[in-house]
Design a protein around this motif. Structure first.
Motif, short mmCIF file in Angstrom:
data_model
loop_
_atom_site.label_atom_id
_atom_site.label_comp_id
_atom_site.label_asym_id
_atom_site.label_seq_id
_atom_site.Cartn_x
_atom_site.Cartn_y
_atom_site.Cartn_z
N PHE A 112 52.77 47.25 34.14
CA PHE A 112 51.66 48.20 34.15
C PHE A 112 50.68 47.91 33.00
CE2 PHE A 112 49.71 52.25 32.84
CZ PHE A 112 49.10 52.60 34.04
N GLY A 113 49.39 47.80 33.37
CA GLY A 113 48.34 47.57 32.40
C GLY A 113 48.03 46.11 32.13
N GLU A 114 48.86 45.19 32.62
CA GLU A 114 48.60 43.77 32.39
C GLU A 114 47.55 43.25 33.36
OE1 GLU A 114 52.42 41.86 30.29
OE2 GLU A 114 52.59 42.07 32.45
N LEU A 115 46.94 42.13 32.99
CA LEU A 115 45.85 41.57 33.76
C LEU A 115 46.35 40.50 34.73
CD1 LEU A 115 43.26 41.20 30.89
CD2 LEU A 115 43.17 42.86 32.75
N LYS A 116 45.80 40.54 35.95
CA LYS A 116 46.19 39.58 36.96
C LYS A 116 44.98 39.20 37.81
CE LYS A 116 47.52 43.15 40.31
NZ LYS A 116 48.59 43.70 41.17
N THR A 117 45.08 38.08 38.50
CA THR A 117 44.04 37.67 39.42
C THR A 117 44.19 38.43 40.74
OG1 THR A 117 45.38 35.90 40.40
CG2 THR A 117 44.08 35.35 38.42
N GLU A 118 43.24 38.23 41.62
CA GLU A 118 43.31 38.85 42.95
C GLU A 118 44.58 38.44 43.69
OE1 GLU A 118 41.41 41.05 44.41
OE2 GLU A 118 39.85 41.22 42.87
N GLU A 119 45.06 37.23 43.39
CA GLU A 119 46.27 36.72 44.03
C GLU A 119 47.55 37.22 43.36
OE1 GLU A 119 42.75 34.49 44.61
OE2 GLU A 119 43.90 34.65 42.73
N GLY A 120 47.40 38.00 42.30
CA GLY A 120 48.56 38.56 41.62
C GLY A 120 49.13 37.69 40.52
N LYS A 121 48.41 36.64 40.11
CA LYS A 121 48.89 35.77 39.04
C LYS A 121 48.57 36.40 37.68
CE LYS A 121 48.25 31.48 41.66
NZ LYS A 121 47.62 30.14 41.66
N LYS A 122 49.56 36.48 36.83
CA LYS A 122 49.39 37.04 35.50
C LYS A 122 48.55 36.09 34.64
CE LYS A 122 52.36 39.05 31.90
NZ LYS A 122 53.78 39.40 31.61
N VAL A 123 47.61 36.63 33.89
CA VAL A 123 46.67 35.81 33.14
C VAL A 123 46.94 35.82 31.64
CG1 VAL A 123 44.23 35.43 32.60
CG2 VAL A 123 44.90 36.14 34.90
N VAL A 124 47.25 36.98 31.09
CA VAL A 124 47.49 37.11 29.65
C VAL A 124 48.88 37.70 29.42
CG1 VAL A 124 46.65 38.05 27.47
CG2 VAL A 124 45.02 37.59 29.33
N ALA A 125 49.69 36.99 28.66
CA ALA A 125 51.02 37.50 28.30
C ALA A 125 50.91 38.19 26.95
CB ALA A 125 52.02 36.35 28.22
N ILE A 126 51.37 39.43 26.86
CA ILE A 126 51.26 40.21 25.64
C ILE A 126 52.61 40.84 25.31
CG2 ILE A 126 50.25 42.26 24.57
CD1 ILE A 126 47.70 41.72 26.12
N ALA A 127 52.97 40.83 24.03
CA ALA A 127 54.16 41.52 23.56
C ALA A 127 53.81 42.24 22.26
CB ALA A 127 55.32 40.54 23.33
N VAL A 171 34.97 35.75 35.72
CA VAL A 171 36.29 35.91 36.33
C VAL A 171 36.65 37.39 36.32
CG1 VAL A 171 38.73 35.34 36.17
CG2 VAL A 171 37.01 33.63 35.55
N ASN A 172 36.76 37.98 37.50
CA ASN A 172 37.09 39.39 37.63
C ASN A 172 38.59 39.56 37.81
OD1 ASN A 172 34.41 40.58 37.50
ND2 ASN A 172 34.05 39.65 39.52
N LEU A 173 39.21 40.21 36.86
CA LEU A 173 40.64 40.43 36.89
C LEU A 173 40.95 41.87 37.28
CD1 LEU A 173 41.64 38.53 33.63
CD2 LEU A 173 41.66 37.66 35.98
N LYS A 174 42.20 42.11 37.59
CA LYS A 174 42.65 43.45 37.97
C LYS A 174 43.75 43.89 37.01
CE LYS A 174 43.49 44.16 42.30
NZ LYS A 174 44.09 44.00 43.65
N PHE A 175 43.79 45.20 36.77
CA PHE A 175 44.87 45.76 35.98
C PHE A 175 46.03 46.10 36.90
CE2 PHE A 175 41.21 46.68 33.28
CZ PHE A 175 41.68 46.32 32.03
#
Length: 217
Positions: A131-146, A108-112
């Motif tokens: 900024f810096g979070e990971l998303k799919t090509e469709e712009g869906k956020k994959v990992v939530a970080i705090a 699975v190739n994600l985008k920053f």
């Protein structure tokens, strides 16, 4: 890095454990460590300074910032580590890079997210990748970080959805189901099993035992 194990706890217990781990590390009582966990029942966690809203499920406040996050179908993680000369953003980027590599191993190739002009346009964490979070090509956020930092330590925790009940979530958050489907994706939808993901995540983090926190590159 020491693995504390996997458990399923109440919302209050999960947030208390995460906060106490950072305090213990700050006081030199434990070594850098991580844990994986799930939540008893469906709940909403709010960022440390976020305005409260009413939800038809239990609500808990995180020791970290960020937007509201719906739990119950996610695999969560907590990492506490010494700063070792790193600032907040460097640590954040290191962890994001680690997750990027983990998903890449599953094909699975994600985008920053590169947009720095983010403003708090929504109450919910998953609606606008920052900024810096990971998303799919469709712009869906994959990992939530705090994150939260103290004088000498970082606490970083977050979640990855294993599955998601879009219909039920829509009723809880008062957000249309089709809108949620535009914003959320899950391990199941990406063709990744929970156990395989958990195993690989533990492998990446456990290999850091006894060293400063520098994820695989």
């Amino acid at each position: 890095m020491r693995f504390l194990g996997f458990g399923i706890f109440s919302p209050e217990e999960n947030m208390k454990i995460d906060e106490e781990l950072q305090i213990k590390l700050e006081n030199g009582e434990i070594e850098p460590c991580f844990r994986l966990y799930k939540w008893k029942g469906v709940c909403v966690s709010l960022g440390r300074n976020q305005e409260e809203k009413e939800f038809p499920v239990k609500v808990v406040r995180r020791p970290t910032g960020g937007g509201a996050l719906l739990h119950g179908w996610d695999l969560s993680f907590c990492i506490v580590d010494y700063k070792n000369g790193r600032n907040f953003m460097r640590f954040y980027r290191e962890v994001s890079k680690m997750f990027y590599n983990i998903f890449k191993e599953f094909g699975v190739n994600l985008k920053f997210e590169r947009n720095k002009s983010y403003s708090l346009q929504t109450y919910y964490c998953y609606f606008f990748p920052t900024f810096g979070e990971l998303k799919t090509e469709e712009g869906k956020k994959v990992v939530a970080i705090a994150m939260r930092e103290l004088k000498n330590t970082f606490l970083l925790h977050g979640s990855v959805y294993v599955d998601f009940d879009y219909n039920y979530a829509s009723k809880i958050l008062n957000v249309k189901e089709e809108e949620l489907r535009k914003r959320v994706t899950t391990l199941k939808e990406l063709g990744i099993s929970e156990e395989d993901f958990k195993t690989l995540l533990c492998s990446y983090l456990s290999s850091l035992r006894g060293r400063a926190f520098h994820p695989h590159t």
